[in-house]
Structure formats: C-alpha cells, structure tokens
Design a protein around this motif. Structure first.
Motif, PDB file in Angstrom:
ATOM      1  N   LYS A  49     -86.455-110.667 -59.523  1.00  0.00           N
ATOM      2  CA  LYS A  49     -87.464-110.228 -60.487  1.00  0.00           C
ATOM      3  C   LYS A  49     -87.692-111.278 -61.571  1.00  0.00           C
ATOM      4  O   LYS A  49     -88.831-111.569 -61.939  1.00  0.00           O
ATOM      5  CB  LYS A  49     -87.047-108.907 -61.129  1.00  0.00           C
ATOM      6  CG  LYS A  49     -87.169-107.712 -60.226  1.00  0.00           C
ATOM      7  CD  LYS A  49     -86.737-106.453 -60.979  1.00  0.00           C
ATOM      8  CE  LYS A  49     -86.865-105.204 -60.156  1.00  0.00           C
ATOM      9  NZ  LYS A  49     -86.431-104.006 -60.929  1.00  0.00           N
ATOM     10  N   ALA A  54     -87.098-114.560 -61.427  1.00  0.00           N
ATOM     11  CA  ALA A  54     -87.734-115.758 -60.877  1.00  0.00           C
ATOM     12  C   ALA A  54     -89.235-115.531 -60.657  1.00  0.00           C
ATOM     13  O   ALA A  54     -90.052-116.401 -60.970  1.00  0.00           O
ATOM     14  CB  ALA A  54     -87.063-116.167 -59.568  1.00  0.00           C
ATOM     15  N   LEU A  55     -89.593-114.367 -60.140  1.00  0.00           N
ATOM     16  CA  LEU A  55     -91.009-114.077 -59.924  1.00  0.00           C
ATOM     17  C   LEU A  55     -91.758-113.936 -61.245  1.00  0.00           C
ATOM     18  O   LEU A  55     -92.899-114.400 -61.377  1.00  0.00           O
ATOM     19  CB  LEU A  55     -91.169-112.804 -59.086  1.00  0.00           C
ATOM     20  CG  LEU A  55     -90.797-112.941 -57.615  1.00  0.00           C
ATOM     21  CD1 LEU A  55     -90.795-111.574 -56.936  1.00  0.00           C
ATOM     22  CD2 LEU A  55     -91.731-113.896 -56.900  1.00  0.00           C
ATOM     23  N   ALA A  98     -91.070-115.463 -64.004  1.00  0.00           N
ATOM     24  CA  ALA A  98     -91.165-116.770 -64.650  1.00  0.00           C
ATOM     25  C   ALA A  98     -92.120-117.738 -63.941  1.00  0.00           C
ATOM     26  O   ALA A  98     -92.548-118.720 -64.533  1.00  0.00           O
ATOM     27  CB  ALA A  98     -89.774-117.405 -64.721  1.00  0.00           C
ATOM     28  N   ALA A  99     -92.449-117.429 -62.704  1.00  0.00           N
ATOM     29  CA  ALA A  99     -93.341-118.324 -61.943  1.00  0.00           C
ATOM     30  C   ALA A  99     -94.787-118.155 -62.413  1.00  0.00           C
ATOM     31  O   ALA A  99     -95.188-117.077 -62.846  1.00  0.00           O
ATOM     32  CB  ALA A  99     -93.245-118.005 -60.453  1.00  0.00           C
ATOM     33  N   PRO A 100     -95.582-119.213 -62.316  1.00  0.00           N
ATOM     34  CA  PRO A 100     -96.998-119.081 -62.674  1.00  0.00           C
ATOM     35  C   PRO A 100     -97.657-118.015 -61.792  1.00  0.00           C
ATOM     36  O   PRO A 100     -97.302-117.860 -60.629  1.00  0.00           O
ATOM     37  CB  PRO A 100     -97.579-120.467 -62.351  1.00  0.00           C
ATOM     38  CG  PRO A 100     -96.404-121.404 -62.422  1.00  0.00           C
ATOM     39  CD  PRO A 100     -95.235-120.590 -61.944  1.00  0.00           C
ATOM     40  N   ILE A 103     -98.389-118.014 -57.693  1.00  0.00           N
ATOM     41  CA  ILE A 103     -97.698-119.080 -56.970  1.00  0.00           C
ATOM     42  C   ILE A 103     -96.902-118.555 -55.785  1.00  0.00           C
ATOM     43  O   ILE A 103     -96.744-119.229 -54.780  1.00  0.00           O
ATOM     44  CB  ILE A 103     -96.795-119.902 -57.906  1.00  0.00           C
ATOM     45  CG1 ILE A 103     -96.414-121.241 -57.247  1.00  0.00           C
ATOM     46  CG2 ILE A 103     -95.539-119.140 -58.293  1.00  0.00           C
ATOM     47  CD1 ILE A 103     -95.789-122.224 -58.171  1.00  0.00           C
ATOM     48  N   ALA A 104     -96.413-117.328 -55.862  1.00  0.00           N
ATOM     49  CA  ALA A 104     -95.601-116.755 -54.779  1.00  0.00           C
ATOM     50  C   ALA A 104     -96.444-115.873 -53.862  1.00  0.00           C
ATOM     51  O   ALA A 104     -95.922-115.193 -53.005  1.00  0.00           O
ATOM     52  CB  ALA A 104     -94.445-115.949 -55.360  1.00  0.00           C
TER      53      ALA A 104
END
Length: 89
Positions: free
Chosen positions: A75, A77-78, A80-82, A85-86
C-alpha cells in the motif's frame, strides 16, 4: 487448526521459477500448516500460471505479522508512486 479457506484471484504479472520467468495469471492465499517455514501456521501465497503446469508457481509462507507488514508495504509503495505508473498497460 486449518480452515481450508482459500482466496483465489486472477493476476497479471510475472514470476520467476526454476525454469526462468513466466506470466502469472492467478494468486491463491490461505492459512495452513507450512511446507517449509518453521511455524505452526502461516499465511501461504501461491503465485501461479496453472495453465503452464505445476512448475509455473512461486510460493511463499509468511507469519501473520509478516503478511500484514507486506500488505502495508505494498500500500505504501503504491501510494508513493506517481499516479498511473503501476497501471496495466
């Protein structure tokens, strides 16, 4: 005590097994006695491509605390990602 309750979801991704990388199409999660981990019960996750046979599988056995920490790490990591992107391509 084993519940025999298994949650299965379709997946899209890749896993690395004994024969190299393969596409993942399914994940199964259940609480049961582990095969290898030195604990009475674990959260077991099988990432697999059943259509490719039994070798197309990556298995993990986690303590309850480790499984919950993994959920939080995913959670975080997702989050914090732009944005986007995922996302699936």
């Amino acid at each position: 005590m084993c519940t025999y309750v298994t949650e299965t979801r379709k997946m899209a991704g890749s896993g690395k097994g004994p024969d190299g990388w393969f596409p993942l199409t399914q994940a199964s999660v259940y609480v049961d006695h582990p095969f290898h981990a030195p604990f009475e019960h674990t959260v077991n996750i099988d990432f697999a491509a059943p259509e490719l046979g039994p070798a197309a599988r990556v298995a993990v056995e986690l303590t309850e605390e480790s499984a919950l920490a993994l959920i939080e790490a995913i959670k975080a990591a997702l989050a914090a990602a732009p944005p986007g992107i995922a996302a699936a391509g």
